[in-house]
Design an enzyme around this catalytic site. Sequence first.
Site, short mmCIF file in Angstrom:
data_model
loop_
_atom_site.label_atom_id
_atom_site.label_comp_id
_atom_site.label_asym_id
_atom_site.label_seq_id
_atom_site.Cartn_x
_atom_site.Cartn_y
_atom_site.Cartn_z
CE LYS A 293 36.02 82.46 66.36
NZ LYS A 293 36.11 82.58 64.88
CG ASP B 298 36.47 63.01 64.31
OD1 ASP B 298 37.33 62.46 65.04
OD2 ASP B 298 35.28 62.64 64.27
CG ASP C 148 36.31 65.83 69.85
OD1 ASP C 148 36.74 64.68 69.61
OD2 ASP C 148 35.09 66.11 69.83
CE1 TYR D 272 35.63 67.90 74.46
CE2 TYR D 272 35.50 65.63 75.19
CZ TYR D 272 35.50 66.55 74.18
OH TYR D 272 35.35 66.13 72.89
CG ASP E 136 37.40 80.87 62.06
OD1 ASP E 136 38.54 81.04 62.55
OD2 ASP E 136 36.61 81.82 61.86
C1 IPM Z 1 37.80 61.36 70.97
C2 IPM Z 1 36.36 61.04 71.19
C3 IPM Z 1 35.99 61.31 72.64
C4 IPM Z 1 36.24 62.78 72.88
C5 IPM Z 1 34.57 60.92 73.06
C6 IPM Z 1 34.31 59.46 72.81
C7 IPM Z 1 34.26 61.30 74.47
O1 IPM Z 1 35.57 61.74 70.30
O2 IPM Z 1 38.65 60.78 71.66
O3 IPM Z 1 38.10 62.19 70.11
O4 IPM Z 1 35.38 63.63 72.57
O5 IPM Z 1 37.30 63.12 73.39
MG MG Z 2 36.68 62.85 68.84
#
Ligand code: IPM
Ligand code: MG
Length: 385
Positions: free
Chosen positions: A194, A254, A250, A144, A226
């Site tokens: 990794k 999710d 990240d 990032y 993975d």
């Molecule tokens: C998160 C989001 C952010 C990230 C985006 C919105 C930049 O996906 O907080 O997980 O990638 O960190």
């Molecule tokens: Mg995210």
Amino acid sequence: MQTRVCRIIVLPGDGIGPEVMAEALRVLQVVERRFGVRFEFHEDLIGGACIDRYGVALRPETLERCRRAHAVLLGAVGGPRWDDPRAPVRPEQGLLTLRKGLGLFANLRPVQTYPWLQEASPLRPDVTRDVDFIVVRELTGGLYFGRPQRQWQNRRGRQAVDTLRYSEAEIRRVLRVAFELARQRRRRLTSVDKANVLASSRLWRAIAEEVARAYPDVELRHMLVDTCAMQLVRRPADFDVLVTENMFGDILTDEAAALTGSLGLLPSASLGRRRRDGTGLGLYEPVHGSAPDIAGRGVANPIGMILSAALMLRYSLGLPQAAEAVERAVAAVLAAGYRTPDIASTGTTVVDTTTMGERIAAALEESDGETADKVPRPSGPSGSR
Ligand code: IPM
Ligand code: MG
């Protein structure tokens, strides 16, 4: 007793951000009454909303105000209106500037399944039962922020580069947060990397081994990213604390969120250096994004935002009992069968965003137990730095 005043910067942002933020503030107003604190909320702009007004995703004076606050609450940033890849500014830059500018290197994302929401999960109940883990995502390094990061063109066509770079110190400090957390929980830490491909991961793994020596009571294991993606859907209940670099974190969070039934349920805390009592400035935001497809329709789930406010009470304001009371109020409302559409199933009562917030506020108002956090006790992930 003098009432404590806590200065909180409120950044509702874009999409459903303002809708879910309103419900978190509603719940915090009950906290004020029940727990003898006073919140001073200062609202400001971030993301697309800030671009529209000022041409930047975050103003320097906002960042400065956040630095001087006790905590920052954030809704969400982004949306199709600002998605043009050629645009000079993007809403997400506001969030990244905030994380980096406040030095919030450790992002805590707790993942828990509720017995009442089994049907909302895409996985079988026997897989999601007893899931209770927390991901510590490194937040201010890696892909990032690594430079160079750019696109260019030469004789061979268009090229692009991103840089995955970590220093020893960056890895060590986030691992310490994870070890300290594991110590307060089931004492099992999974470090995700990794290392079979990436040099940065091999450094990560070596540092993890070194830091582990100071925590002989915590069991450390390494897992390739993975494999981890697979284990999260196969045996998620096996995890206690996970720690990993920015991008892996990240993606995995999710996936982890989906286990619970909805991205709308998950809170997060982004923390930097802590004081001795374990508290310190933090940024609190739900894991979900701005969800432009449902914005303005009153159907967004405010629970991720409300639970983020609970994390703020715990990690920045030193009010662990208030945090627990909010978390219990959320559980009570789910147990009573109230659901926003994203987690609805047969036999439950579907409510809108506002009603969900009101129910949780009412449950908190009615809850028994302590009325004040009289003795603030260490509650952060690390009280030792
Ligand atoms: C998160 C989001 C952010 C990230 C985006 C919105 C930049 O996906 O907080 O997980 O990638 O960190
Ligand atoms: Mg995210």
